[in-house]
Motif scaffolding. Structure first.
Motif, PDB file in Angstrom:
ATOM      1  N   LYS A 120       0.860  -1.181   0.000  1.00  0.00           N
ATOM      2  CA  LYS A 120       0.000   0.000   0.000  1.00  0.00           C
ATOM      3  C   LYS A 120       0.896   1.230   0.000  1.00  0.00           C
ATOM      4  O   LYS A 120       2.070   1.166   0.408  1.00  0.00           O
ATOM      5  CB  LYS A 120      -0.918   0.002   1.218  1.00  0.00           C
ATOM      6  N   ASP A 121       0.350   2.338  -0.493  1.00  0.00           N
ATOM      7  CA  ASP A 121       1.156   3.558  -0.463  1.00  0.00           C
ATOM      8  C   ASP A 121       1.216   4.098   0.958  1.00  0.00           C
ATOM      9  O   ASP A 121       0.352   3.853   1.783  1.00  0.00           O
ATOM     10  CB  ASP A 121       0.605   4.609  -1.419  1.00  0.00           C
ATOM     11  N   SER A 122       2.288   4.826   1.233  1.00  0.00           N
ATOM     12  CA  SER A 122       2.500   5.389   2.563  1.00  0.00           C
ATOM     13  C   SER A 122       1.871   6.783   2.638  1.00  0.00           C
ATOM     14  O   SER A 122       1.030   7.137   1.804  1.00  0.00           O
ATOM     15  CB  SER A 122       3.995   5.436   2.857  1.00  0.00           C
ATOM     16  N   LEU A 123       2.291   7.558   3.584  1.00  0.00           N
ATOM     17  CA  LEU A 123       1.744   8.905   3.755  1.00  0.00           C
ATOM     18  C   LEU A 123       2.070   9.780   2.553  1.00  0.00           C
ATOM     19  O   LEU A 123       3.043   9.553   1.837  1.00  0.00           O
ATOM     20  CB  LEU A 123       2.321   9.546   5.018  1.00  0.00           C
ATOM     21  N   SER A 124       1.252  10.768   2.345  1.00  0.00           N
ATOM     22  CA  SER A 124       1.482  11.759   1.281  1.00  0.00           C
ATOM     23  C   SER A 124       1.559  13.141   1.906  1.00  0.00           C
ATOM     24  O   SER A 124       0.742  13.502   2.762  1.00  0.00           O
ATOM     25  CB  SER A 124       0.355  11.722   0.242  1.00  0.00           C
ATOM     26  N   GLN A 125       2.562  13.929   1.475  1.00  0.00           N
ATOM     27  CA  GLN A 125       2.724  15.289   1.987  1.00  0.00           C
ATOM     28  C   GLN A 125       1.825  16.234   1.201  1.00  0.00           C
ATOM     29  O   GLN A 125       1.822  16.237  -0.029  1.00  0.00           O
ATOM     30  CB  GLN A 125       4.178  15.724   1.867  1.00  0.00           C
ATOM     31  N   MET A 126       1.045  17.027   1.929  1.00  0.00           N
ATOM     32  CA  MET A 126       0.133  17.977   1.294  1.00  0.00           C
ATOM     33  C   MET A 126       0.888  19.258   0.943  1.00  0.00           C
ATOM     34  O   MET A 126       1.421  19.937   1.826  1.00  0.00           O
ATOM     35  CB  MET A 126      -1.034  18.279   2.234  1.00  0.00           C
ATOM     36  N   LEU A 127       0.954  19.563  -0.346  1.00  0.00           N
ATOM     37  CA  LEU A 127       1.571  20.819  -0.782  1.00  0.00           C
ATOM     38  C   LEU A 127       0.538  21.937  -0.871  1.00  0.00           C
ATOM     39  O   LEU A 127       0.824  23.094  -0.559  1.00  0.00           O
ATOM     40  CB  LEU A 127       2.245  20.628  -2.137  1.00  0.00           C
ATOM     41  N   ARG A 128      -0.648  21.569  -1.323  1.00  0.00           N
ATOM     42  CA  ARG A 128      -1.729  22.554  -1.384  1.00  0.00           C
ATOM     43  C   ARG A 128      -3.048  21.807  -1.287  1.00  0.00           C
ATOM     44  O   ARG A 128      -3.257  20.790  -1.936  1.00  0.00           O
ATOM     45  CB  ARG A 128      -1.669  23.363  -2.693  1.00  0.00           C
ATOM     46  N   GLY A 129      -3.933  22.324  -0.461  1.00  0.00           N
ATOM     47  CA  GLY A 129      -5.211  21.680  -0.281  1.00  0.00           C
ATOM     48  C   GLY A 129      -6.169  21.990  -1.425  1.00  0.00           C
ATOM     49  O   GLY A 129      -5.910  22.829  -2.290  1.00  0.00           O
ATOM     50  N   ALA A 130      -7.277  21.297  -1.423  1.00  0.00           N
ATOM     51  CA  ALA A 130      -8.294  21.508  -2.445  1.00  0.00           C
ATOM     52  C   ALA A 130      -9.149  22.718  -2.103  1.00  0.00           C
ATOM     53  O   ALA A 130      -9.322  23.079  -0.941  1.00  0.00           O
ATOM     54  CB  ALA A 130      -9.168  20.267  -2.561  1.00  0.00           C
ATOM     55  N   SER A 131      -9.677  23.346  -3.118  1.00  0.00           N
ATOM     56  CA  SER A 131     -10.588  24.488  -2.907  1.00  0.00           C
ATOM     57  C   SER A 131     -11.811  24.304  -3.802  1.00  0.00           C
ATOM     58  O   SER A 131     -11.721  23.775  -4.907  1.00  0.00           O
ATOM     59  CB  SER A 131      -9.896  25.808  -3.232  1.00  0.00           C
ATOM     60  N   GLY A 132     -12.946  24.726  -3.287  1.00  0.00           N
ATOM     61  CA  GLY A 132     -14.170  24.587  -4.043  1.00  0.00           C
ATOM     62  C   GLY A 132     -14.391  25.748  -5.008  1.00  0.00           C
ATOM     63  O   GLY A 132     -13.800  26.830  -4.857  1.00  0.00           O
ATOM     64  N   PRO A 133     -15.224  25.556  -6.007  1.00  0.00           N
ATOM     65  CA  PRO A 133     -15.508  26.660  -6.953  1.00  0.00           C
ATOM     66  C   PRO A 133     -16.329  27.772  -6.292  1.00  0.00           C
ATOM     67  O   PRO A 133     -17.067  27.540  -5.340  1.00  0.00           O
ATOM     68  CB  PRO A 133     -16.292  25.951  -8.054  1.00  0.00           C
ATOM     69  N   ASP A 134     -16.147  28.987  -6.800  1.00  0.00           N
ATOM     70  CA  ASP A 134     -16.982  30.119  -6.338  1.00  0.00           C
ATOM     71  C   ASP A 134     -17.418  30.915  -7.560  1.00  0.00           C
ATOM     72  O   ASP A 134     -17.255  30.469  -8.699  1.00  0.00           O
ATOM     73  CB  ASP A 134     -16.219  30.989  -5.328  1.00  0.00           C
ATOM     74  N   ALA A 135     -17.941  32.105  -7.317  1.00  0.00           N
ATOM     75  CA  ALA A 135     -18.496  32.896  -8.425  1.00  0.00           C
ATOM     76  C   ALA A 135     -17.437  33.372  -9.401  1.00  0.00           C
ATOM     77  O   ALA A 135     -17.709  33.592 -10.579  1.00  0.00           O
ATOM     78  CB  ALA A 135     -19.271  34.091  -7.871  1.00  0.00           C
ATOM     79  N   SER A 136     -16.187  33.535  -8.912  1.00  0.00           N
ATOM     80  CA  SER A 136     -15.158  34.113  -9.764  1.00  0.00           C
ATOM     81  C   SER A 136     -14.257  33.092 -10.444  1.00  0.00           C
ATOM     82  O   SER A 136     -13.682  33.368 -11.481  1.00  0.00           O
ATOM     83  CB  SER A 136     -14.286  35.077  -8.939  1.00  0.00           C
ATOM     84  N   ARG A 137     -14.133  31.869  -9.866  1.00  0.00           N
ATOM     85  CA  ARG A 137     -13.250  30.853 -10.467  1.00  0.00           C
ATOM     86  C   ARG A 137     -13.686  29.447 -10.064  1.00  0.00           C
ATOM     87  O   ARG A 137     -14.445  29.276  -9.112  1.00  0.00           O
ATOM     88  CB  ARG A 137     -11.804  31.090 -10.076  1.00  0.00           C
ATOM     89  N   GLY A 138     -13.151  28.472 -10.777  1.00  0.00           N
ATOM     90  CA  GLY A 138     -13.479  27.085 -10.475  1.00  0.00           C
ATOM     91  C   GLY A 138     -12.648  26.537  -9.323  1.00  0.00           C
ATOM     92  O   GLY A 138     -11.740  27.202  -8.798  1.00  0.00           O
ATOM     93  N   GLY A 139     -12.951  25.299  -8.926  1.00  0.00           N
ATOM     94  CA  GLY A 139     -12.241  24.657  -7.820  1.00  0.00           C
ATOM     95  C   GLY A 139     -10.885  24.121  -8.252  1.00  0.00           C
ATOM     96  O   GLY A 139     -10.606  23.942  -9.437  1.00  0.00           O
ATOM     97  N   THR A 140     -10.035  23.857  -7.273  1.00  0.00           N
ATOM     98  CA  THR A 140      -8.707  23.285  -7.532  1.00  0.00           C
ATOM     99  C   THR A 140      -8.553  22.009  -6.725  1.00  0.00           C
ATOM    100  O   THR A 140      -9.093  21.859  -5.637  1.00  0.00           O
ATOM    101  CB  THR A 140      -7.599  24.270  -7.133  1.00  0.00           C
TER     102      THR A 140
END
Length: 414
Positions: A42-62
């Motif tokens: 199984k894969d081990s831990l993963s380091q988070m470089l940038r979290g996810a963001s949801g879409p809003d009125a001005s731009r989409g999610g990442t």
């Protein structure tokens, strides 16, 4: 770059462990009852470089950005598929066909219980049924008459066991009486067409011979006279059908005799069944087919049957059940702990053993005269060996490449 180095190191370590498991499987390719193991990762831990963001009125999610930190061991599983039978034709070799384990212990009780799929059993000096390491095989005990009870313990084969004699109760005759035989009249001496001996056994196991004399007295009629005449029983009067050649409904179908032996045995009564006799135009051949008495018998051999019964064969031709092997199943057999010597022990995740007779309660039946071979698939193991080797080799390249990159980084300052 140190992340790639650490990832490769974790892969090297776990691929080496997988190679160890493969090597053990191949080493036990001819071990009876051996169950192969497999390794999953199984894969081990993963380091988070940038979290996810949801879409809003001005731009989409990442999406999140993560860098993995290597791999780890997921499981080492034991595969309990049934191995191929290896026929040995040995009376004390047996294998489980399907689910189930034999149970063994050092003292013949459930104290220190082990479980095994290896059925190469033997008898020790005291008559105990044991495995190759001397552990006693557990099963259901039988009484002196061969009736199997519900008490589980070590199976003992009484090597000096004997079966007492049994007095004859029934004798069965068969054969033909010649329809062409000469009639006997009152003015001539009786003409005995056929004489044959029957053998009966008294309560002390002594054989006695009685001669039966067949005399034709009329058309389709015969008289059967015992000689010497027992203390009870009149001569039988036989009458045959002139169409079928078989006894008529009004004919005597049996003779009841009582014999008082001179050797001190108790008087005994037995029936001589004549219903199978025929009268055809062929030579007389009436003789004794069988009798149900037997002399004393001593144990001569023993073997394990399909239902796990240890059956003893005695010198008088009779058999008796000496015990019955018990088997057990688990809710999760993969949770058993390997103890070496083809043995397993239960664990907190295997569940409690469900003990039963072979072929009942989910337990598989037994195949006597055979042993279960290892379930190792050599083709699959060699394929896994190549894959593991390549995985190890590829990760070693990661380490050497990362080392070269670190060397270039250090050489920036000269």
């Amino acid at each position: 770059m140190m992340r790639s180095m650490n990832s490769a190191v974790s892969a090297l370590r776990n691929h080496q462990l997988r190679m160890d498991v493969i090597g053990n499987n191949i080493a036990n390719v001819n071990t009876i009852g051996y169950k192969s193991s497999r390794v999953t990762f199984k894969d081990s831990l993963s380091q988070m470089l940038r979290g996810a963001s949801g879409p809003d009125a001005s731009r989409g999610g990442t999406n999140p950005q993560q860098v993995g930190l290597g791999m780890d061991l997921s499981s080492v599983d034991t595969l309990f598929t049934t191995g191929v039978p290896d026929r040995t034709d040995r009376g004390l070799d047996v294998m489980v066909n399907g689910e189930g384990f034999f149970m063994v212990s050092a003292d013949g009780t459930d104290n220190g219980m082990y479980y095994t799929r290896a059925g190469n059993f033997d008898i020790d000096e005291d008559g105990n049924l044991v495995n190759a390491d001397g552990l006693r095989v557990l099963g259901y005990k039988a009484d002196d008459k061969g009736n199997v009870g519900n008490e589980v313990g070590g199976i003992v084969v009484p090597l000096a066991d004997s079966i007492p004699p049994k007095a004859t109760e029934n004798v069965v005759m068969e054969g033909n009486l010649d329809a062409r035989a000469v009639l006997t009249t009152s003015t001539t001496p009786p003409t005995i067409e056929r004489q044959t001996e029957i053998t009966v056994i008294d309560s002390l196991g002594t054989s006695h011979k009685i001669r039966l004399e067949f005399t034709k007295t009329d058309v389709n009629k015969w008289t059967v006279t015992p000689n010497p005449t027992p203390t009870a029983g009149d001569p039988a009067e036989l009458e045959f059908d002139n169409t079928t050649g078989k006894l008529t409904t009004g004919s005597d179908k049996k003779i009841t005799m009582t014999l008082t032996p001179s050797n001190g045995a108790a008087p005994f009564t037995f029936d001589v069944d004549l219903s199978s006799l025929t009268q055809y135009g062929a030579d007389s051949s009436a003789l004794m087919r069988s009798q149900d008495g037997s002399p004393v018998g001593v144990l001569t051999s023993y073997a394990i049957g399909q239902r796990g019964e240890v059956e003893g064969v005695f010198s008088n031709g009779r058999t008796k059940i000496l015990g019955q092997i018990a088997t057990s199943i688990f809710a999760n057999p993969a949770g058993l702990v390997k103890m070496g010597g083809n043995l397993y022990r239960s664990s907190a995740n295997s569940g409690d053993p469900q003990v039963n007779k072979p072929g009942t309660g989910g337990n598989g039946g037994l195949q006597p005269g055979a042993l279960e071979m290892s379930n190792v698939d050599l083709g699959k193991e060699f394929t896994n060996m190549i894959v593991t080797q390549r995985g190890f080799q590829a990760n070693s390249r990661i380490i050497s490449t990362t080392d070269q990159m670190l060397e270039e980084l250090v050489n920036l300052k000269r």
